[in-house]
Enzyme design. Sequence first.
Site, PDB file in Angstrom:
ATOM      1  N   ASP A  82      -1.007  -5.369  -2.626  1.00 57.72           N
ATOM      2  CA  ASP A  82      -0.884  -6.808  -2.838  1.00 57.72           C
ATOM      3  C   ASP A  82      -0.393  -7.095  -4.254  1.00 57.72           C
ATOM      4  O   ASP A  82      -0.735  -6.363  -5.191  1.00 57.72           O
ATOM      5  CB  ASP A  82      -2.250  -7.472  -2.607  1.00 57.72           C
ATOM      6  CG  ASP A  82      -2.137  -8.969  -2.401  1.00 57.72           C
ATOM      7  OD1 ASP A  82      -1.007  -9.470  -2.219  1.00 57.72           O
ATOM      8  OD2 ASP A  82      -3.176  -9.649  -2.419  1.00 57.72           O
ATOM      9  N   ASN A  98       3.075  -8.067  -5.093  1.00 60.42           N
ATOM     10  CA  ASN A  98       4.507  -7.900  -5.368  1.00 60.42           C
ATOM     11  C   ASN A  98       5.155  -9.215  -5.786  1.00 60.42           C
ATOM     12  O   ASN A  98       5.948  -9.264  -6.733  1.00 60.42           O
ATOM     13  CB  ASN A  98       5.221  -7.350  -4.133  1.00 60.42           C
ATOM     14  CG  ASN A  98       4.830  -5.928  -3.806  1.00 60.42           C
ATOM     15  OD1 ASN A  98       4.287  -5.220  -4.642  1.00 60.42           O
ATOM     16  ND2 ASN A  98       5.108  -5.504  -2.590  1.00 60.42           N
ATOM     17  N   GLY A  99       4.808 -10.291  -5.059  1.00 59.28           N
ATOM     18  CA  GLY A  99       5.402 -11.590  -5.375  1.00 59.28           C
ATOM     19  C   GLY A  99       4.997 -12.094  -6.740  1.00 59.28           C
ATOM     20  O   GLY A  99       5.827 -12.619  -7.495  1.00 59.28           O
ATOM     21  N   HIS A 118       8.972  -6.598  -4.204  1.00 61.17           N
ATOM     22  CA  HIS A 118       8.837  -5.676  -3.081  1.00 61.17           C
ATOM     23  C   HIS A 118       9.611  -4.386  -3.338  1.00 61.17           C
ATOM     24  O   HIS A 118       9.153  -3.291  -2.992  1.00 61.17           O
ATOM     25  CB  HIS A 118       9.340  -6.338  -1.801  1.00 61.17           C
ATOM     26  CG  HIS A 118       8.523  -7.526  -1.376  1.00 61.17           C
ATOM     27  ND1 HIS A 118       7.151  -7.474  -1.249  1.00 61.17           N
ATOM     28  CD2 HIS A 118       8.889  -8.803  -1.064  1.00 61.17           C
ATOM     29  CE1 HIS A 118       6.705  -8.660  -0.861  1.00 61.17           C
ATOM     30  NE2 HIS A 118       7.731  -9.484  -0.757  1.00 61.17           N
ATOM     31  N   TRP A 137       4.890 -12.878   9.133  1.00 61.67           N
ATOM     32  CA  TRP A 137       6.079 -13.517   9.687  1.00 61.67           C
ATOM     33  C   TRP A 137       6.195 -14.971   9.227  1.00 61.67           C
ATOM     34  O   TRP A 137       7.265 -15.578   9.342  1.00 61.67           O
ATOM     35  CB  TRP A 137       6.035 -13.482  11.219  1.00 61.67           C
ATOM     36  CG  TRP A 137       6.085 -12.090  11.794  1.00 61.67           C
ATOM     37  CD1 TRP A 137       5.055 -11.391  12.335  1.00 61.67           C
ATOM     38  CD2 TRP A 137       7.235 -11.243  11.874  1.00 61.67           C
ATOM     39  NE1 TRP A 137       5.488 -10.147  12.748  1.00 61.67           N
ATOM     40  CE2 TRP A 137       6.819 -10.026  12.480  1.00 61.67           C
ATOM     41  CE3 TRP A 137       8.579 -11.380  11.501  1.00 61.67           C
ATOM     42  CZ2 TRP A 137       7.690  -8.968  12.722  1.00 61.67           C
ATOM     43  CZ3 TRP A 137       9.452 -10.319  11.736  1.00 61.67           C
ATOM     44  CH2 TRP A 137       9.013  -9.130  12.334  1.00 61.67           C
ATOM     45  N   LEU A 193      -0.289  15.786   4.380  1.00 63.18           N
ATOM     46  CA  LEU A 193      -0.709  14.385   4.356  1.00 63.18           C
ATOM     47  C   LEU A 193      -0.036  13.586   5.463  1.00 63.18           C
ATOM     48  O   LEU A 193       1.166  13.724   5.702  1.00 63.18           O
ATOM     49  CB  LEU A 193      -0.351  13.770   2.998  1.00 63.18           C
ATOM     50  CG  LEU A 193      -0.529  12.255   2.861  1.00 63.18           C
ATOM     51  CD1 LEU A 193      -1.998  11.902   2.727  1.00 63.18           C
ATOM     52  CD2 LEU A 193       0.261  11.722   1.671  1.00 63.18           C
ATOM     53  N   SER A 204      -8.091  -9.400   4.790  1.00 64.53           N
ATOM     54  CA  SER A 204      -6.822  -9.898   5.332  1.00 64.53           C
ATOM     55  C   SER A 204      -6.477  -9.294   6.692  1.00 64.53           C
ATOM     56  O   SER A 204      -5.341  -8.839   6.913  1.00 64.53           O
ATOM     57  CB  SER A 204      -5.687  -9.655   4.327  1.00 64.53           C
ATOM     58  OG  SER A 204      -5.921 -10.362   3.134  1.00 64.53           O
ATOM     59  N   GLU A 223     -15.863   2.760   1.640  1.00 63.51           N
ATOM     60  CA  GLU A 223     -16.113   2.336   0.261  1.00 63.51           C
ATOM     61  C   GLU A 223     -14.928   1.496  -0.213  1.00 63.51           C
ATOM     62  O   GLU A 223     -13.770   1.895  -0.047  1.00 63.51           O
ATOM     63  CB  GLU A 223     -16.285   3.560  -0.648  1.00 63.51           C
ATOM     64  CG  GLU A 223     -17.479   4.423  -0.304  1.00 63.51           C
ATOM     65  CD  GLU A 223     -18.799   3.702  -0.513  1.00 63.51           C
ATOM     66  OE1 GLU A 223     -18.897   2.904  -1.462  1.00 63.51           O
ATOM     67  OE2 GLU A 223     -19.727   3.932   0.293  1.00 63.51           O
TER      68      GLU A 223
END
Length: 258
Positions: free
Chosen positions: A38, A40-41, A55, A87, A149, A214, A225
Amino acid sequence: MLDKLKSWKNNKNSPILREQIEFLKKQPIPEHVAIIMDGNGRWARKRALPRVAGHHEGMKGVQKITKLANELGVKTLTLYAFSTENWKRPKMEVDYLMKLPEEFLGTFLPELIEQNVRVEMIGYKESLPSHTIGAIEHAMDKTRDNDGLVLNFALNYGSRSEIVDAVKRVLEDYKSGIIKEDMIDEEAFSSYLMTNKLSDPDLLIRTSGEIRLSNFMLWQLAYTEFWFTDVLWPDFNEQHFIEAVEAYQNRQRRFGGV
C-alpha cells in the site's frame, strides 16, 4: 557516519545487512509471508508525479523483496497486487495496473527462473484482460517445475467473494453426495478456497500506515502475526522486511493456547 550507516542499510550486500540476514536464518523463518503493498499513490503524490509512477516504482520493490524472501528460506510470498474493489479506480490507473504483470514478468522472469522461484496466482482470472492473464500463465508455465519460493500474486482477489464461492461449492458437493455433513470441518472448508495448495500466512505485512485487512485472506489470517509500518510500499526495502521478520521471531504464537 549516520549517512554511511543509512546507505549500508539500503544496500543488500553491505556487511551490516549481510550479518542480519545470516542471523535471521538461524531462527524460525515464517513459511508464508503475505504483504498488502500500500502507498504507491501517496508516494507519487508526495513527488508531484502521476499515480502510475508510484505503481511503477513499487514494482521494483517486488523484485527486491522476492529475492530476499527467497534467500531467507520463505516458502511462499503472497502479494496483494489488485483487489476486486480496485476496479473502482480511474480507468487510466486500472489499465496501467493491468499492464504491470506483463512489464514485471517480462523483465524479471529469467531472474525468477534462475532463482528457482515458482509463480502462482489467486484471484478471479475471468475478469482480467487477456494480456494480463497471458503474462501470468506464461510465467506459471515457465516456472512450474521450480521448487523454491512460491511467488503468489493475489490479482483481482477479494476474500469475501472467495468465501461465498467456497460455501456454494460445499453446498453443491453436499447435494451431489460427494461430501457428508460430518465431513465438513475447517480443514475441509479450506480445501475449497483459492489457497488450498498453500499454508496459511505466518506473517502479514502492510505498508503505508493503514491498519486494516482490506478484504484480504480473511479466513487464512485467523492466527497470522501482523506487522504494520508507515513506510510507503515504493520505499519499503530489505531492511524493513528484516525488521518485520525479526518482530515475528520475537513473538510467541499460542494459537489460542496458553
